[in-house]
Design a protein around this motif. Sequence first.
Motif, PDB file in Angstrom:
ATOM      1  N   PRO A 114       0.854  -1.221   0.141  1.00 36.40           N
ATOM      2  CA  PRO A 114       0.118  -0.205  -0.096  1.00 36.40           C
ATOM      3  C   PRO A 114       0.668   1.224   0.096  1.00 36.40           C
ATOM      4  N   ARG A 115       0.396   2.248  -0.401  1.00 39.72           N
ATOM      5  CA  ARG A 115       0.911   3.681  -0.533  1.00 39.72           C
ATOM      6  C   ARG A 115       1.462   3.980   1.034  1.00 39.72           C
ATOM      7  N   GLY A 116       2.855   4.152   1.132  1.00 36.48           N
ATOM      8  CA  GLY A 116       3.281   4.506   2.513  1.00 36.48           C
ATOM      9  C   GLY A 116       3.638   3.416   3.361  1.00 36.48           C
ATOM     10  N   SER A 117       3.421   2.297   2.963  1.00 35.24           N
ATOM     11  CA  SER A 117       3.721   0.919   3.630  1.00 35.24           C
ATOM     12  C   SER A 117       5.121   0.533   4.381  1.00 35.24           C
ATOM     13  N   VAL A 118       5.239   0.370   5.507  1.00 34.42           N
ATOM     14  CA  VAL A 118       6.793   0.329   5.962  1.00 34.42           C
ATOM     15  C   VAL A 118       6.748  -1.129   6.704  1.00 34.42           C
ATOM     16  N   LYS A 119       5.348  -1.744   6.868  1.00 39.93           N
ATOM     17  CA  LYS A 119       5.284  -2.940   7.733  1.00 39.93           C
ATOM     18  C   LYS A 119       4.209  -4.054   7.293  1.00 39.93           C
ATOM     19  N   THR A 120       4.518  -4.238   5.756  1.00 38.16           N
ATOM     20  CA  THR A 120       3.489  -5.309   5.546  1.00 38.16           C
ATOM     21  C   THR A 120       3.996  -6.634   5.764  1.00 38.16           C
ATOM     22  N   ASP A 121       3.485  -7.626   6.003  1.00 37.66           N
ATOM     23  CA  ASP A 121       3.818  -8.796   6.545  1.00 37.66           C
ATOM     24  C   ASP A 121       3.046  -9.937   6.116  1.00 37.66           C
ATOM     25  N   GLU A 157      -0.753  -4.940   7.025  1.00 37.04           N
ATOM     26  CA  GLU A 157       0.181  -3.831   7.115  1.00 37.04           C
ATOM     27  C   GLU A 157       0.025  -3.519   8.631  1.00 37.04           C
ATOM     28  N   ARG A 158       1.015  -3.895   9.439  1.00 37.24           N
ATOM     29  CA  ARG A 158       1.127  -3.927  11.171  1.00 37.24           C
ATOM     30  C   ARG A 158       1.014  -2.363  11.488  1.00 37.24           C
ATOM     31  N   GLU A 159       1.639  -1.273  10.602  1.00 39.48           N
ATOM     32  CA  GLU A 159       1.423  -0.039  11.105  1.00 39.48           C
ATOM     33  C   GLU A 159      -0.131   0.403  11.159  1.00 39.48           C
ATOM     34  N   PHE A 160      -0.666   0.121   9.778  1.00 37.71           N
ATOM     35  CA  PHE A 160      -2.003   0.242   9.656  1.00 37.71           C
ATOM     36  C   PHE A 160      -3.109  -0.312  10.809  1.00 37.71           C
ATOM     37  N   GLN A 161      -2.391  -1.478  10.982  1.00 39.02           N
ATOM     38  CA  GLN A 161      -3.285  -2.538  12.060  1.00 39.02           C
ATOM     39  C   GLN A 161      -3.395  -2.021  13.391  1.00 39.02           C
ATOM     40  N   ILE A 162      -2.260  -1.582  13.901  1.00 44.76           N
ATOM     41  CA  ILE A 162      -1.976  -1.423  15.364  1.00 44.76           C
ATOM     42  C   ILE A 162      -1.771  -0.038  15.754  1.00 44.76           C
ATOM     43  N   GLU A 163      -1.077   0.523  14.859  1.00 44.92           N
ATOM     44  CA  GLU A 163      -0.738   2.078  15.267  1.00 44.92           C
ATOM     45  C   GLU A 163      -1.536   3.165  14.632  1.00 44.92           C
ATOM     46  N   PHE A 250      10.004 -11.201  14.403  1.00 44.70           N
ATOM     47  CA  PHE A 250      11.274 -11.148  14.646  1.00 44.70           C
ATOM     48  C   PHE A 250      11.877 -10.374  15.247  1.00 44.70           C
ATOM     49  N   LYS A 251      13.188 -10.404  15.719  1.00 42.17           N
ATOM     50  CA  LYS A 251      13.884  -9.394  16.412  1.00 42.17           C
ATOM     51  C   LYS A 251      15.194  -9.037  15.834  1.00 42.17           C
ATOM     52  N   PRO A 252      15.342  -7.927  15.368  1.00 43.02           N
ATOM     53  CA  PRO A 252      14.340  -6.824  14.716  1.00 43.02           C
ATOM     54  C   PRO A 252      13.007  -7.398  14.032  1.00 43.02           C
ATOM     55  N   PRO A 253      11.982  -6.638  14.058  1.00 41.26           N
ATOM     56  CA  PRO A 253      10.841  -7.042  12.921  1.00 41.26           C
ATOM     57  C   PRO A 253      11.532  -7.063  11.627  1.00 41.26           C
ATOM     58  N   ARG A 254      10.991  -8.063  10.877  1.00 42.45           N
ATOM     59  CA  ARG A 254      11.064  -8.196   9.206  1.00 42.45           C
ATOM     60  C   ARG A 254      10.054  -7.885   8.538  1.00 42.45           C
ATOM     61  N   TYR A 255      10.105  -7.054   7.496  1.00 39.61           N
ATOM     62  CA  TYR A 255       8.899  -6.647   6.729  1.00 39.61           C
ATOM     63  C   TYR A 255       9.075  -6.942   5.392  1.00 39.61           C
ATOM     64  N   LEU A 256       8.262  -6.912   4.584  1.00 32.22           N
ATOM     65  CA  LEU A 256       8.355  -7.161   3.068  1.00 32.22           C
ATOM     66  C   LEU A 256       8.655  -5.974   2.194  1.00 32.22           C
ATOM     67  N   LYS A 257       9.375  -6.134   1.281  1.00 37.72           N
ATOM     68  CA  LYS A 257       9.799  -4.990   0.430  1.00 37.72           C
ATOM     69  C   LYS A 257       9.537  -5.392  -1.179  1.00 37.72           C
TER      70      LYS A 257
END
Length: 282
Positions: A114-121, A157-163, A250-257
Amino acid sequence: MKLVRVGKPGAERPGLIDAEGRVRDLSGVIDGLGPQQLSAGALAKLAALDPAALPVVQGERFGVPWSGIGKIVAIGLNYADHAAEAGMPLPAEPIVFLKANSSLNGPDDAVMLPRGSVKTDWEVELGVVIGKLARDVSREEALSHVAGYCVVNDVSEREFQIERGGTWDKGKGCDTFCPVGPWLVTRDEVADPQALGLWLDVNGERVQKGSTATMVFDVATLVSYVSRFMTLHPGDLICTGTPPGVGMGFKPPRYLKAGDRMRLGIDGLGEQAQTVVAYAKG
């Protein structure tokens, strides 16, 4: 029986998978694979066909295996070890949310950030397909309302989902965020939906590996529970939760690109593979 829809988006034709793994064209027998073909009687008629008498289809795209999905009901934190990796308490009752129907995607179609996504899982999940109307059904009768099962990638998208405030839905319903298929496997071919291995790879690395045996709430419980709060219609899809190994854990988290490749599957239900692509306004 393994049912499919093949062809270009919006022009898919119904088919089935024969014993040799070939696609056989059903378009000369039925107009499509939709809710009306998911009843026990309609499925029995299809099962009685001789696949050898049907044309072979080769090299065509797989779409979502059936059409007419009225709603996508999803269950959160339904594996104890996934709840732990998310740092969230084990739910006392199923966590229910909805994925937008516009997120539906073929099993091998690209997943778009999605536009602006940084945490797609990623999230491999067992999908449950409703075949008979279910309204406040008991756990004992719940599975009789199931037409079959499928593989789902509950992309999130974890940012959209949680934050971003509000419900989980905004992180779950983005375009292309619900790849389904390749097949709808009828209930008679799945002896025990609580004994299925499921897995997901990212760029060739196995990141998720689990079993439906470790679900907090089993399939029968979920169908019964959801049917108390909303009527389930033929064609509706329930996504039953994911095992551990999501990027957020994951520590640190890993997201899709863009350029990443996901591959996932469930025992007896087939495999999917998606390439991640950058956002493009369409």
